[in-house]
Scaffold this motif. Structure first.
Motif, mmCIF file in Angstrom:
data_model
loop_
_atom_site.group_PDB
_atom_site.id
_atom_site.type_symbol
_atom_site.label_atom_id
_atom_site.label_comp_id
_atom_site.label_asym_id
_atom_site.label_seq_id
_atom_site.Cartn_x
_atom_site.Cartn_y
_atom_site.Cartn_z
ATOM 1 N N VAL A 102 0.841 -1.204 0.000
ATOM 2 C CA VAL A 102 0.000 0.000 0.000
ATOM 3 C C VAL A 102 0.877 1.256 0.000
ATOM 4 C CG1 VAL A 102 -1.659 1.308 1.410
ATOM 5 C CG2 VAL A 102 -1.993 -1.149 1.044
ATOM 6 N N ARG A 103 1.953 1.238 0.770
ATOM 7 C CA ARG A 103 2.855 2.406 0.811
ATOM 8 C C ARG A 103 3.516 2.642 -0.546
ATOM 9 N NH1 ARG A 103 3.018 4.049 6.060
ATOM 10 N NH2 ARG A 103 2.743 2.351 7.574
ATOM 11 N N TRP A 104 3.814 1.555 -1.226
ATOM 12 C CA TRP A 104 4.419 1.665 -2.568
ATOM 13 C C TRP A 104 3.442 2.414 -3.498
ATOM 14 C CZ3 TRP A 104 6.367 -3.244 -5.706
ATOM 15 C CH2 TRP A 104 7.079 -2.811 -6.828
ATOM 16 N N ILE A 105 2.188 2.003 -3.460
ATOM 17 C CA ILE A 105 1.182 2.661 -4.314
ATOM 18 C C ILE A 105 1.043 4.133 -3.942
ATOM 19 C CG2 ILE A 105 -1.255 2.652 -5.021
ATOM 20 C CD1 ILE A 105 -1.302 -0.356 -4.330
ATOM 21 N N ILE A 106 0.974 4.408 -2.642
ATOM 22 C CA ILE A 106 0.794 5.797 -2.209
ATOM 23 C C ILE A 106 1.978 6.652 -2.666
ATOM 24 C CG2 ILE A 106 0.599 7.320 -0.182
ATOM 25 C CD1 ILE A 106 -0.911 4.969 1.204
ATOM 26 N N ASP A 107 3.191 6.119 -2.501
ATOM 27 C CA ASP A 107 4.382 6.865 -2.932
ATOM 28 C C ASP A 107 4.328 7.183 -4.417
ATOM 29 O OD1 ASP A 107 5.643 7.111 -0.574
ATOM 30 O OD2 ASP A 107 6.973 5.384 -0.842
ATOM 31 N N ASP A 108 3.903 6.204 -5.215
ATOM 32 C CA ASP A 108 3.846 6.419 -6.662
ATOM 33 C C ASP A 108 2.718 7.371 -7.047
ATOM 34 O OD1 ASP A 108 5.870 4.639 -6.923
ATOM 35 O OD2 ASP A 108 4.704 3.041 -7.867
ATOM 36 N N ALA A 109 1.628 7.337 -6.289
ATOM 37 C CA ALA A 109 0.406 8.006 -6.748
ATOM 38 C C ALA A 109 0.147 9.359 -6.105
ATOM 39 C CB ALA A 109 -0.793 7.089 -6.500
ATOM 40 N N LYS A 110 0.886 9.675 -5.041
ATOM 41 C CA LYS A 110 0.511 10.875 -4.281
ATOM 42 C C LYS A 110 0.684 12.173 -5.063
ATOM 43 C CE LYS A 110 4.826 11.208 -1.782
ATOM 44 N NZ LYS A 110 5.605 10.256 -1.073
ATOM 45 N N ASN A 111 1.584 12.150 -6.073
ATOM 46 C CA ASN A 111 1.760 13.391 -6.839
ATOM 47 C C ASN A 111 1.035 13.374 -8.181
ATOM 48 O OD1 ASN A 111 3.380 14.531 -4.828
ATOM 49 N ND2 ASN A 111 5.148 13.344 -5.563
ATOM 50 N N ALA A 112 0.080 12.468 -8.306
ATOM 51 C CA ALA A 112 -0.645 12.370 -9.584
ATOM 52 C C ALA A 112 -1.343 13.692 -9.894
ATOM 53 C CB ALA A 112 -1.663 11.243 -9.501
ATOM 54 N N LYS A 113 -1.370 14.010 -11.186
ATOM 55 C CA LYS A 113 -1.952 15.299 -11.591
ATOM 56 C C LYS A 113 -3.474 15.221 -11.677
ATOM 57 C CE LYS A 113 2.095 17.387 -12.777
ATOM 58 N NZ LYS A 113 2.928 16.322 -12.315
ATOM 59 N N LYS A 114 -3.996 13.983 -11.759
ATOM 60 C CA LYS A 114 -5.457 13.877 -11.866
ATOM 61 C C LYS A 114 -5.977 12.909 -10.803
ATOM 62 C CE LYS A 114 -5.368 9.909 -14.901
ATOM 63 N NZ LYS A 114 -6.213 9.040 -15.632
ATOM 64 N N SER A 115 -7.274 12.844 -10.676
ATOM 65 C CA SER A 115 -7.848 11.917 -9.704
ATOM 66 C C SER A 115 -7.771 10.489 -10.265
ATOM 67 C CB SER A 115 -9.291 12.357 -9.444
ATOM 68 O OG SER A 115 -10.098 11.244 -9.241
ATOM 69 N N LEU A 116 -7.137 9.585 -9.545
ATOM 70 C CA LEU A 116 -6.900 8.229 -10.055
ATOM 71 C C LEU A 116 -8.054 7.295 -9.701
ATOM 72 C CD1 LEU A 116 -3.186 7.899 -8.894
ATOM 73 C CD2 LEU A 116 -3.990 8.385 -11.222
ATOM 74 N N THR A 117 -8.323 6.353 -10.598
ATOM 75 C CA THR A 117 -9.299 5.322 -10.274
ATOM 76 C C THR A 117 -8.543 4.043 -9.932
ATOM 77 O OG1 THR A 117 -9.467 4.789 -12.618
ATOM 78 C CG2 THR A 117 -11.137 6.265 -11.721
ATOM 79 N N ILE A 118 -8.994 3.413 -8.851
ATOM 80 C CA ILE A 118 -8.255 2.265 -8.312
ATOM 81 C C ILE A 118 -9.223 1.109 -8.032
ATOM 82 C CG2 ILE A 118 -6.777 1.469 -6.406
ATOM 83 C CD1 ILE A 118 -5.950 4.367 -5.920
ATOM 84 N N LEU A 119 -8.791 -0.098 -8.372
ATOM 85 C CA LEU A 119 -9.597 -1.281 -8.043
ATOM 86 C C LEU A 119 -8.745 -2.279 -7.258
ATOM 87 C CD1 LEU A 119 -12.146 -3.142 -8.404
ATOM 88 C CD2 LEU A 119 -11.035 -4.030 -10.470
ATOM 89 N N ASP A 120 -9.299 -2.773 -6.130
ATOM 90 C CA ASP A 120 -8.646 -3.839 -5.364
ATOM 91 C C ASP A 120 -9.421 -5.132 -5.594
ATOM 92 O OD1 ASP A 120 -7.168 -5.324 -3.492
ATOM 93 O OD2 ASP A 120 -8.531 -4.770 -1.859
ATOM 94 N N MET A 121 -8.715 -6.159 -6.074
ATOM 95 C CA MET A 121 -9.395 -7.423 -6.395
ATOM 96 C C MET A 121 -9.158 -8.440 -5.277
ATOM 97 S SD MET A 121 -8.403 -7.470 -10.448
ATOM 98 C CE MET A 121 -9.451 -8.845 -10.931
#
Ligand code: GLN
Length: 282
Positions: A102-121
């Motif tokens: 989860v921390r890996w995803i947050i680190d990669d995504a926290k500076n995203a320029k747009k609102s990201l859509t995410i799915l957990d399977m």
């Protein structure tokens, strides 16, 4: 009875089963959960006495620990990403390795320029999407699971944390879908039956088999479905993040290559085992 006497009883009864350190940690978790007592209480109040009623509560927990019930089932919650999640025998107890994913995803995504859509399977308690929704405030997060019992827990956790995750029932082995995502994440069942010998009874006997085990002859069963799904339902440059079986890192990398994922990265968990894998779409 003196609280310190109870602590001694815990050690006498449980050290053989769990070891001294883990028993101390259980004891402190219990007094904190039931009596709101901090772990240093015995250092400052060595003669602290607890009531008859409190004795009953803590001895009941002791007998459950003797039967190797997970401590998280006894107190009904599990700590994950600085948050408390409700758990019961229908969901996997959140693991520290999964926090690293989860921390890996947050680190990669926290500076995203747009609102990201995410799915957990295979969302279980919902700990992954709920923490992503909490830490990535702009993201639109969903989670699916085949188990309605698990989804009930996930929805309860969504309520508790005031998050807006959309949970829905679906079978990841047979998934029909329309929407695409920027991020797909999964911690599916990956423990082979042959690996059971290395597992503790509190896991084997009390956590949901459906969330843990895969057949020895087809250990990537869920990953094939997830990777194939992600290859179709990730947006351009979208990323797939997986928690994996530590012994199957090479096979998992090959699987991602087969589906033409780019910049494939395998990471180790805090115990030094191959545990997380990321791949991105062209
Ligand atoms: N890491 C978990 C365990 O060892 C397994 C999680 C899973 O199968 N997805 O118990």
């Amino acid at each position: 009875m003196l609280l310190k006497e109870i602590k001694n009883i815990f050690h006498t009864e449980l050290d053989v089963l769990y070891g001294k350190e883990e028993v101390s940690s259980f004891f402190y978790m219990l007094i904190e959960h039931y009596f709101n007592l901090e772990r240093f209480v015995l250092a400052i109040q060595p003669e602290l006495v607890i009531s008859k009623e409190q004795e009953t509560t803590i001895f009941k927990a002791l007998s459950e620990l003797k039967l190797e019930h997970p401590i998280q089932h006894i107190i009904g919650t599990s700590h994950f990403m600085e948050m408390d999640f409700m758990v019961n025998p229908h969901v996997l107890i959140p693991r520290p390795e999964t926090e690293e994913l989860v921390r890996w995803i947050i680190d990669d995504a926290k500076n995203a320029k747009k609102s990201l859509t995410i799915l957990d399977m295979g969302t279980g308690s919902g700990c992954i999407p709920i923490s992503l929704d909490t830490y990535l405030t702009d993201a639109k997060v969903s989670g699916l699971d085949i188990s309605l019992d698990a989804l009930e827990v996930a929805k309860e956790n969504n309520k508790r944390h005031g998050t807006q995750v959309i949970f829905f029932q679906a079978d990841m082995l047979n998934l029909k879908h329309e929407i695409k995502y920027d991020i797909i994440v999964s911690n599916p069942p990956y423990v082979r039956e042959l690996e059971k010998v290395d597992m503790r009874n509190n896991v084997i006997d009390h956590e949901p088999r459906i969330a843990l085990f895969v057949p020895d002859e087809d250990p990537l069963k869920f990953y094939r479905a997830i990777v194939s799904f992600a290859s179709k339902y990730l947006n351009e440059k979208g990323c797939l993040y997986l928690e994996i079986n530590q012994y199957l890192g090479t096979e998992m990398k090959l699987l991602l290559q087969e589906y033409e994922f780019q910049t494939i990265e395998l990471r180790k968990d805090m115990y030094g085992n191959d545990r997380m894998l990321k791949g991105s779409k062209k």
